[in-house]
Design a protein around this motif. Structure first.
Motif, PDB file in Angstrom:
ATOM      1  N   THR A 206    -139.914 -28.108  -6.319  1.00 34.35           N
ATOM      2  CA  THR A 206    -139.849 -27.353  -7.330  1.00 34.35           C
ATOM      3  C   THR A 206    -140.395 -27.927  -8.506  1.00 34.35           C
ATOM      4  O   THR A 206    -140.646 -29.159  -8.427  1.00 34.35           O
ATOM      5  CB  THR A 206    -138.487 -26.933  -7.732  1.00 34.35           C
ATOM      6  OG1 THR A 206    -137.643 -28.038  -8.271  1.00 34.35           O
ATOM      7  CG2 THR A 206    -137.851 -26.216  -6.182  1.00 34.35           C
TER       8      THR A 206
ATOM      9  N   ARG B 150    -133.414 -20.937  -4.937  1.00 35.65           N
ATOM     10  CA  ARG B 150    -134.468 -20.044  -5.098  1.00 35.65           C
ATOM     11  C   ARG B 150    -135.791 -20.707  -4.208  1.00 35.65           C
ATOM     12  O   ARG B 150    -136.358 -19.852  -3.597  1.00 35.65           O
ATOM     13  CB  ARG B 150    -134.990 -20.091  -6.504  1.00 35.65           C
ATOM     14  CG  ARG B 150    -136.167 -18.910  -6.832  1.00 35.65           C
ATOM     15  CD  ARG B 150    -136.506 -18.871  -8.338  1.00 35.65           C
ATOM     16  NE  ARG B 150    -135.310 -18.280  -8.934  1.00 35.65           N
ATOM     17  CZ  ARG B 150    -134.850 -18.777  -9.965  1.00 35.65           C
ATOM     18  NH1 ARG B 150    -134.925 -20.068 -10.320  1.00 35.65           N
ATOM     19  NH2 ARG B 150    -133.847 -18.345 -10.830  1.00 35.65           N
TER      20      ARG B 150
ATOM     21  N   LYS C 118    -134.727 -19.771  -0.698  1.00 33.07           N
ATOM     22  CA  LYS C 118    -134.785 -18.434  -0.315  1.00 33.07           C
ATOM     23  C   LYS C 118    -136.228 -18.111  -0.035  1.00 33.07           C
ATOM     24  O   LYS C 118    -136.658 -17.617   1.117  1.00 33.07           O
ATOM     25  CB  LYS C 118    -134.470 -17.642  -1.681  1.00 33.07           C
ATOM     26  CG  LYS C 118    -135.045 -16.162  -1.581  1.00 33.07           C
ATOM     27  CD  LYS C 118    -134.438 -15.256  -2.712  1.00 33.07           C
ATOM     28  CE  LYS C 118    -135.294 -14.644  -3.257  1.00 33.07           C
ATOM     29  NZ  LYS C 118    -134.943 -13.685  -4.265  1.00 33.07           N
ATOM     30  N   LYS C 119    -137.292 -18.780  -0.699  1.00 35.28           N
ATOM     31  CA  LYS C 119    -138.688 -18.668  -0.524  1.00 35.28           C
ATOM     32  C   LYS C 119    -138.886 -19.231   0.836  1.00 35.28           C
ATOM     33  O   LYS C 119    -139.594 -18.717   1.580  1.00 35.28           O
ATOM     34  CB  LYS C 119    -139.391 -19.386  -1.816  1.00 35.28           C
ATOM     35  CG  LYS C 119    -140.789 -19.350  -1.648  1.00 35.28           C
ATOM     36  CD  LYS C 119    -141.424 -19.995  -2.782  1.00 35.28           C
ATOM     37  CE  LYS C 119    -143.057 -19.852  -2.785  1.00 35.28           C
ATOM     38  NZ  LYS C 119    -143.599 -20.759  -3.865  1.00 35.28           N
ATOM     39  N   TYR C 120    -138.510 -20.519   1.067  1.00 35.00           N
ATOM     40  CA  TYR C 120    -138.707 -21.157   2.408  1.00 35.00           C
ATOM     41  C   TYR C 120    -138.318 -20.464   3.576  1.00 35.00           C
ATOM     42  O   TYR C 120    -138.885 -20.014   4.321  1.00 35.00           O
ATOM     43  CB  TYR C 120    -137.999 -22.495   2.476  1.00 35.00           C
ATOM     44  CG  TYR C 120    -138.203 -23.540   3.353  1.00 35.00           C
ATOM     45  CD1 TYR C 120    -139.611 -24.094   3.466  1.00 35.00           C
ATOM     46  CD2 TYR C 120    -137.391 -23.311   4.614  1.00 35.00           C
ATOM     47  CE1 TYR C 120    -139.746 -24.932   4.623  1.00 35.00           C
ATOM     48  CE2 TYR C 120    -137.890 -24.186   5.886  1.00 35.00           C
ATOM     49  CZ  TYR C 120    -138.960 -24.956   5.849  1.00 35.00           C
ATOM     50  OH  TYR C 120    -139.315 -25.751   6.875  1.00 35.00           O
TER      51      TYR C 120
ATOM     52  N   ARG D 214    -140.438 -16.965   3.477  1.00 33.59           N
ATOM     53  CA  ARG D 214    -141.952 -17.079   3.981  1.00 33.59           C
ATOM     54  C   ARG D 214    -142.250 -18.151   5.079  1.00 33.59           C
ATOM     55  O   ARG D 214    -143.132 -17.813   5.718  1.00 33.59           O
ATOM     56  CB  ARG D 214    -142.571 -17.685   2.317  1.00 33.59           C
ATOM     57  CG  ARG D 214    -142.748 -16.526   1.313  1.00 33.59           C
ATOM     58  CD  ARG D 214    -143.528 -17.222   0.366  1.00 33.59           C
ATOM     59  NE  ARG D 214    -143.823 -16.124  -0.631  1.00 33.59           N
ATOM     60  CZ  ARG D 214    -144.120 -16.398  -1.922  1.00 33.59           C
ATOM     61  NH1 ARG D 214    -144.640 -17.569  -2.345  1.00 33.59           N
ATOM     62  NH2 ARG D 214    -144.109 -15.461  -2.685  1.00 33.59           N
TER      63      ARG D 214
ATOM     64  N   ARG E 284    -135.247  -9.520   3.070  1.00 29.26           N
ATOM     65  CA  ARG E 284    -136.703  -9.710   2.860  1.00 29.26           C
ATOM     66  C   ARG E 284    -137.610  -8.748   2.428  1.00 29.26           C
ATOM     67  O   ARG E 284    -138.433  -8.818   1.452  1.00 29.26           O
ATOM     68  CB  ARG E 284    -137.203 -10.441   4.315  1.00 29.26           C
ATOM     69  CG  ARG E 284    -138.710 -10.998   4.145  1.00 29.26           C
ATOM     70  CD  ARG E 284    -139.193 -11.378   5.431  1.00 29.26           C
ATOM     71  NE  ARG E 284    -140.629 -11.629   5.368  1.00 29.26           N
ATOM     72  CZ  ARG E 284    -141.286 -12.061   6.241  1.00 29.26           C
ATOM     73  NH1 ARG E 284    -140.933 -11.653   7.248  1.00 29.26           N
ATOM     74  NH2 ARG E 284    -142.699 -12.242   5.992  1.00 29.26           N
TER      75      ARG E 284
ATOM     76  N   TYR F 155    -140.531  -9.373  -0.337  1.00 29.71           N
ATOM     77  CA  TYR F 155    -141.753  -9.634  -0.141  1.00 29.71           C
ATOM     78  C   TYR F 155    -142.056  -8.398   0.893  1.00 29.71           C
ATOM     79  O   TYR F 155    -141.529  -7.908   1.640  1.00 29.71           O
ATOM     80  CB  TYR F 155    -141.956 -10.851   0.979  1.00 29.71           C
ATOM     81  CG  TYR F 155    -141.595 -12.164   0.342  1.00 29.71           C
ATOM     82  CD1 TYR F 155    -142.193 -12.623  -0.880  1.00 29.71           C
ATOM     83  CD2 TYR F 155    -140.345 -12.620   0.628  1.00 29.71           C
ATOM     84  CE1 TYR F 155    -141.815 -13.792  -1.553  1.00 29.71           C
ATOM     85  CE2 TYR F 155    -140.072 -13.719  -0.204  1.00 29.71           C
ATOM     86  CZ  TYR F 155    -140.655 -14.198  -1.064  1.00 29.71           C
ATOM     87  OH  TYR F 155    -140.426 -15.285  -1.759  1.00 29.71           O
TER      88      TYR F 155
END
Length: 172
Positions: A6, A111, A114-116, A119, A166, A170
């Motif tokens: 990050t 955060r 979460k993205k990892y 995605r 999700r 996204y």
């Protein structure tokens, strides 16, 4: 192995050398006030070993949270399989050294996880299991977009389950 970065943090797999620094966090009564008890050195060592096994078995686990600027380990954050009401869920968990509280590090790390999870791993839903008295942890969950889903009996007591699907984040 670095998992993600990050603006201010690096999240990487635990190494054996992390045990002493992590123990300063997990042995602290205030930090561990929502756990049954602070961790012994041996319990901290087991925590690291358990997560290293998760990396192999699940492809993820809790990771060391380190400051980019200095490399200092200030906590952990990551993804852990949990059983909630008979269902396997993936939780974003986080622990930050109390000297670094209220600086946004837990939210920043969570955060990134979460993205990892959404995605990179393609997970459909993520949760956080939070003691109802742990207001700061609820704030972290809310800051990353989670909402209170329900209450559930987990880890031998009632907890709040915060979650996000999700699809809400996204477009598929």
């Amino acid at each position: 192995m670095i998992i993600c970065e990050t603006e201010r943090l690096i999240l990487r797999e635990y190494e054996k050398e992390d045990i002493a620094a992590l123990h300063t966090i997990f042995s602290d009564e205030e930090t561990m006030s929502y756990y049954p008890a602070p961790f012994s050195y041996e319990k901290t060592q087991q925590w690291v070993e358990s997560n290293q096994k998760r990396y192999v078995r699940d492809g993820f686990g809790l990771w060391a949270v380190c400051l980019k600027e200095s490399g200092d380990l200030i906590g952990d954050c990551g993804l852990v399989k949990q059983t909630v009401e008979g269902e396997t869920e993936v939780e974003i968990g986080y622990h930050i050294h109390k000297n670094y509280w209220s600086k946004g590090y837990a939210s920043e790390a969570a955060r990134a996880c979460k993205k990892y999870g959404f995605r990179e791993l393609g997970l459909k839903k993520l949760i956080s299991i939070i003691d109802p008295r742990n207001i700061p942890s609820m704030r972290v969950a809310e800051k990353i977009g989670f909402m209170k889903e329900k209450e559930a009996f987990v880890f031998n007591k009632q907890h709040l389950i915060f979650s996000e699907a999700r699809e809400s984040v996204y477009q598929l």
